[in-house]
Write a protein that holds these residues in place. Structure first.
Motif: not given
Length: 174
Positions: A1-15, A80-90
């Motif tokens: 599996m391929k990580l396409l991007k990690e996204m952190i919402h701008p309004e999020l102060a901490t994870r 057909k295929a798993h193309w990738g995944y995105i990790e998102e924090y919001r």
């Protein structure tokens, strides 16, 4: 599996804190002439890939097939295929949690040419969600305009959906 991007919402102060963890499966369904099967949601005025949450013990690909059938009326679905995944924090709006950590898995799929009747959930109907075949350029341009205007009704997922549409247009549709 391929990580396409990690996204952190701008309004999020901490994870850190109380985290709601969700997994989703989303379908990339293409046909000739740069057409992609998307959901248009009136409430948020945006285009998104069809798909949704994966149950706790549910197989990811079976969840995707279920979601595609329900939201778009797709039939004879072939993953057909798993193309990738995105990790998102919001941010998350329910009081039991401080934030949501969403992992969205994207799969390239084929479906039968004709769509059947949709079986959407009540909140999807209330939000004005409907399946559409649209050119990826038109959908991408639309989402980018909504983001640039910072429309009041803009949803939290538009950044993810616009990123993935850009990536599909560069890497799958030449």
């Amino acid at each position: 599996m391929k990580l396409l991007k990690e996204m952190i919402h701008p309004e999020l102060a901490t994870r850190t804190g109380r985290i709601l963890r969700r997994h989703a499966a989303r379908g990339i369904v293409l046909r000739e002439q740069d057409q992609i099967l998307l959901l248009f949601t009136e409430r948020y005025n945006d285009f998104s890939l069809p798909g949704g949450g994966i149950g706790e013990d549910e197989d990811m690909e079976l969840a995707l097939v279920r979601e595609l059938e329900e939201e778009t009326g797709a039939r004879d679905i072939q993953v057909k295929a798993h193309w990738g995944y995105i990790e998102e924090y919001r941010p998350y709006w329910k009081p039991d949690y401080d934030l949501m950590h969403m992992t969205s898995h994207f799969f390239v799929c084929d479906i039968a040419p004709e769509l059947a009747e949709v079986r959407m959930e009540s909140y999807e109907v209330a939000n004005g969600m409907r399946p559409v075949w649209v050119s990826i350029k038109a959908a991408l341009d639309h989402n980018l305009q909504v983001m640039s205007r910072q429309e009041e009704t803009m949803g939290l997922s538009i950044q993810r959906e616009t990123f993935i549409l850009e990536k599909i247009s560069r890497e799958i549709i030449f």
